[in-house]
Design a protein around this motif. Structure first.
Motif, PDB file in Angstrom:
ATOM      1  N   GLY A 161       0.835  -1.201   0.000  1.00  0.00           N
ATOM      2  CA  GLY A 161       0.000   0.000   0.000  1.00  0.00           C
ATOM      3  C   GLY A 161       0.866   1.245   0.000  1.00  0.00           C
ATOM      4  O   GLY A 161       2.087   1.181   0.166  1.00  0.00           O
ATOM      5  N   CYS A 162       0.220   2.380  -0.208  1.00  0.00           N
ATOM      6  CA  CYS A 162       0.935   3.660  -0.224  1.00  0.00           C
ATOM      7  C   CYS A 162       0.130   4.669   0.596  1.00  0.00           C
ATOM      8  O   CYS A 162      -1.021   4.403   0.952  1.00  0.00           O
ATOM      9  CB  CYS A 162       1.092   4.167  -1.664  1.00  0.00           C
ATOM     10  SG  CYS A 162      -0.477   4.408  -2.499  1.00  0.00           S
ATOM     11  N   ILE A 182      -4.434   8.585   4.858  1.00  0.00           N
ATOM     12  CA  ILE A 182      -4.066   7.285   5.438  1.00  0.00           C
ATOM     13  C   ILE A 182      -2.609   6.989   5.085  1.00  0.00           C
ATOM     14  O   ILE A 182      -2.168   7.228   3.961  1.00  0.00           O
ATOM     15  CB  ILE A 182      -5.011   6.146   4.984  1.00  0.00           C
ATOM     16  CG1 ILE A 182      -4.634   4.839   5.708  1.00  0.00           C
ATOM     17  CG2 ILE A 182      -5.002   5.958   3.486  1.00  0.00           C
ATOM     18  CD1 ILE A 182      -5.668   3.754   5.587  1.00  0.00           C
ATOM     19  N   CYS A 183      -1.886   6.489   6.060  1.00  0.00           N
ATOM     20  CA  CYS A 183      -0.473   6.153   5.867  1.00  0.00           C
ATOM     21  C   CYS A 183      -0.334   4.866   5.049  1.00  0.00           C
ATOM     22  O   CYS A 183      -1.252   4.040   5.001  1.00  0.00           O
ATOM     23  CB  CYS A 183       0.203   5.930   7.212  1.00  0.00           C
ATOM     24  SG  CYS A 183       0.348   7.383   8.246  1.00  0.00           S
ATOM     25  N   ALA A 184       0.852   4.726   4.484  1.00  0.00           N
ATOM     26  CA  ALA A 184       1.137   3.542   3.666  1.00  0.00           C
ATOM     27  C   ALA A 184       0.987   2.232   4.454  1.00  0.00           C
ATOM     28  O   ALA A 184       0.464   1.238   3.924  1.00  0.00           O
ATOM     29  CB  ALA A 184       2.555   3.650   3.116  1.00  0.00           C
ATOM     30  N   GLU A 185       1.424   2.250   5.705  1.00  0.00           N
ATOM     31  CA  GLU A 185       1.373   1.018   6.507  1.00  0.00           C
ATOM     32  C   GLU A 185      -0.068   0.545   6.696  1.00  0.00           C
ATOM     33  O   GLU A 185      -0.391  -0.632   6.530  1.00  0.00           O
ATOM     34  CB  GLU A 185       1.978   1.233   7.901  1.00  0.00           C
ATOM     35  CG  GLU A 185       3.432   1.657   7.906  1.00  0.00           C
ATOM     36  CD  GLU A 185       3.599   3.168   7.931  1.00  0.00           C
ATOM     37  OE1 GLU A 185       2.939   3.854   7.131  1.00  0.00           O
ATOM     38  OE2 GLU A 185       4.407   3.644   8.733  1.00  0.00           O
ATOM     39  N   ARG A 186      -0.932   1.494   7.072  1.00  0.00           N
ATOM     40  CA  ARG A 186      -2.327   1.091   7.297  1.00  0.00           C
ATOM     41  C   ARG A 186      -3.002   0.718   5.984  1.00  0.00           C
ATOM     42  O   ARG A 186      -3.843  -0.182   5.933  1.00  0.00           O
ATOM     43  CB  ARG A 186      -3.089   2.185   8.050  1.00  0.00           C
ATOM     44  CG  ARG A 186      -2.827   2.104   9.553  1.00  0.00           C
ATOM     45  CD  ARG A 186      -3.485   3.236  10.294  1.00  0.00           C
ATOM     46  NE  ARG A 186      -2.786   4.476  10.047  1.00  0.00           N
ATOM     47  CZ  ARG A 186      -3.361   5.673  10.042  1.00  0.00           C
ATOM     48  NH1 ARG A 186      -4.653   5.777  10.257  1.00  0.00           N
ATOM     49  NH2 ARG A 186      -2.648   6.755   9.825  1.00  0.00           N
ATOM     50  N   SER A 187      -2.624   1.400   4.920  1.00  0.00           N
ATOM     51  CA  SER A 187      -3.154   1.065   3.607  1.00  0.00           C
ATOM     52  C   SER A 187      -2.834  -0.409   3.273  1.00  0.00           C
ATOM     53  O   SER A 187      -3.710  -1.183   2.855  1.00  0.00           O
ATOM     54  CB  SER A 187      -2.464   2.005   2.631  1.00  0.00           C
ATOM     55  OG  SER A 187      -3.062   2.090   1.429  1.00  0.00           O
ATOM     56  N   ILE A 225      -1.897  -2.839   5.413  1.00  0.00           N
ATOM     57  CA  ILE A 225      -2.488  -3.764   6.398  1.00  0.00           C
ATOM     58  C   ILE A 225      -3.983  -3.941   6.142  1.00  0.00           C
ATOM     59  O   ILE A 225      -4.516  -5.052   6.198  1.00  0.00           O
ATOM     60  CB  ILE A 225      -2.225  -3.267   7.836  1.00  0.00           C
ATOM     61  CG1 ILE A 225      -0.738  -3.384   8.153  1.00  0.00           C
ATOM     62  CG2 ILE A 225      -3.052  -4.056   8.853  1.00  0.00           C
ATOM     63  CD1 ILE A 225      -0.309  -2.704   9.454  1.00  0.00           C
ATOM     64  N   PHE A 226      -4.669  -2.850   5.833  1.00  0.00           N
ATOM     65  CA  PHE A 226      -6.113  -2.968   5.608  1.00  0.00           C
ATOM     66  C   PHE A 226      -6.411  -3.755   4.326  1.00  0.00           C
ATOM     67  O   PHE A 226      -7.429  -4.438   4.225  1.00  0.00           O
ATOM     68  CB  PHE A 226      -6.776  -1.585   5.598  1.00  0.00           C
ATOM     69  CG  PHE A 226      -6.728  -0.888   6.954  1.00  0.00           C
ATOM     70  CD1 PHE A 226      -6.503  -1.598   8.133  1.00  0.00           C
ATOM     71  CD2 PHE A 226      -6.903   0.492   7.055  1.00  0.00           C
ATOM     72  CE1 PHE A 226      -6.452  -0.961   9.378  1.00  0.00           C
ATOM     73  CE2 PHE A 226      -6.854   1.137   8.294  1.00  0.00           C
ATOM     74  CZ  PHE A 226      -6.627   0.411   9.452  1.00  0.00           C
ATOM     75  N   LYS A 227      -5.507  -3.681   3.372  1.00  0.00           N
ATOM     76  CA  LYS A 227      -5.675  -4.533   2.182  1.00  0.00           C
ATOM     77  C   LYS A 227      -5.563  -6.003   2.576  1.00  0.00           C
ATOM     78  O   LYS A 227      -6.357  -6.840   2.150  1.00  0.00           O
ATOM     79  CB  LYS A 227      -4.616  -4.202   1.126  1.00  0.00           C
ATOM     80  CG  LYS A 227      -4.998  -3.015   0.264  1.00  0.00           C
ATOM     81  CD  LYS A 227      -3.897  -2.652  -0.708  1.00  0.00           C
ATOM     82  CE  LYS A 227      -3.703  -3.693  -1.801  1.00  0.00           C
ATOM     83  NZ  LYS A 227      -2.573  -3.325  -2.700  1.00  0.00           N
ATOM     84  N   ALA A 228      -4.569  -6.308   3.409  1.00  0.00           N
ATOM     85  CA  ALA A 228      -4.379  -7.703   3.851  1.00  0.00           C
ATOM     86  C   ALA A 228      -5.619  -8.195   4.592  1.00  0.00           C
ATOM     87  O   ALA A 228      -6.157  -9.269   4.294  1.00  0.00           O
ATOM     88  CB  ALA A 228      -3.148  -7.805   4.746  1.00  0.00           C
ATOM     89  N   VAL A 229      -6.077  -7.384   5.543  1.00  0.00           N
ATOM     90  CA  VAL A 229      -7.231  -7.791   6.359  1.00  0.00           C
ATOM     91  C   VAL A 229      -8.474  -7.939   5.484  1.00  0.00           C
ATOM     92  O   VAL A 229      -9.276  -8.865   5.658  1.00  0.00           O
ATOM     93  CB  VAL A 229      -7.460  -6.785   7.508  1.00  0.00           C
ATOM     94  CG1 VAL A 229      -8.736  -7.105   8.271  1.00  0.00           C
ATOM     95  CG2 VAL A 229      -6.259  -6.796   8.462  1.00  0.00           C
ATOM     96  N   SER A 230      -8.603  -7.071   4.508  1.00  0.00           N
ATOM     97  CA  SER A 230      -9.755  -7.146   3.597  1.00  0.00           C
ATOM     98  C   SER A 230      -9.773  -8.425   2.797  1.00  0.00           C
ATOM     99  O   SER A 230     -10.805  -8.836   2.279  1.00  0.00           O
ATOM    100  CB  SER A 230      -9.745  -5.968   2.619  1.00  0.00           C
ATOM    101  OG  SER A 230      -9.798  -4.758   3.323  1.00  0.00           O
ATOM    102  N   GLU A 231      -8.607  -9.035   2.688  1.00  0.00           N
ATOM    103  CA  GLU A 231      -8.537 -10.313   1.969  1.00  0.00           C
ATOM    104  C   GLU A 231      -8.502 -11.487   2.940  1.00  0.00           C
ATOM    105  O   GLU A 231      -8.132 -12.605   2.588  1.00  0.00           O
ATOM    106  CB  GLU A 231      -7.320 -10.321   1.040  1.00  0.00           C
ATOM    107  CG  GLU A 231      -7.500  -9.297  -0.066  1.00  0.00           C
ATOM    108  CD  GLU A 231      -6.507  -9.451  -1.216  1.00  0.00           C
ATOM    109  OE1 GLU A 231      -5.926 -10.540  -1.371  1.00  0.00           O
ATOM    110  OE2 GLU A 231      -6.337  -8.474  -1.935  1.00  0.00           O
TER     111      GLU A 231
END
Ligand code: THU
Length: 134
Positions: free
Chosen positions: A44-45, A56-61, A63-69
């Motif tokens: 993420g970025c 939104i920071c890159a890290e949360r971007s 992580i939230f992609k991972a959790v969304s999957e």
């Protein structure tokens, strides 16, 4: 712990994700990549907004992609930025939720490793799910 090859994959993904940073206000591009326990990488970025606080920071971007999957267990995070830096406080808390104690590395836009630490060092005595007692 992650292998040399996993680390290289994460660095490559974080460097690439940084190129997509949407940061017209700060002009500061950040990329991040996390490896889930499955071995899959999510990147993420940072994504800014004209209403600055919605950034939104890159890290949360990432992580939230991972959790969304459906990937809620992380094993490492690589952050890519220019000139050094470290995850912000909010991101440290979010990393703890899904990857307590994981290795956190930073690299520059060429992929050179700048720092290597762990979430425990970045956020000692973290508040986490177990503290809710349910
Ligand atoms: N930023 C991140 O993406 N991660 C961090 O850990 C620190 C800051 C972003 C947010 C904002 O878009 C820009 O960098 C300047 O703060």
């Amino acid at each position: 712990m992650i292998s040399e090859s996993e680390r290289n994959q994460l660095v490559t993904a974080a460097v690439k994700a940084r190129c997509n940073a949407y940061s017209p206000y700060s002009k500061f591009k950040v990329g991040a990549a996390v490896m889930a326990n499955s071995g899959k990488i999510h990147a993420g970025c940072n994504v800014e907004n004209a209403s600055y606080g919605l950034t939104i920071c890159a890290e949360r971007s990432a992580i939230f992609k991972a959790v969304s999957e459906g990937e809620i267990r992380l094993k490492a995070l690589v952050l890519c930025l220019e000139g050094g830096g470290s995850p912000c406080g909010a991101c440290r808390q979010v990393i703890h939720e899904f990857g307590p104690g994981i290795p956190v590395l930073t690299c520059d836009p060429t992929g050179r490793i700048l720092t290597e630490t762990t979430l425990d060092q970045l956020l000692p005595e973290a508040f986490g799910p177990e503290d809710l007692g349910n």
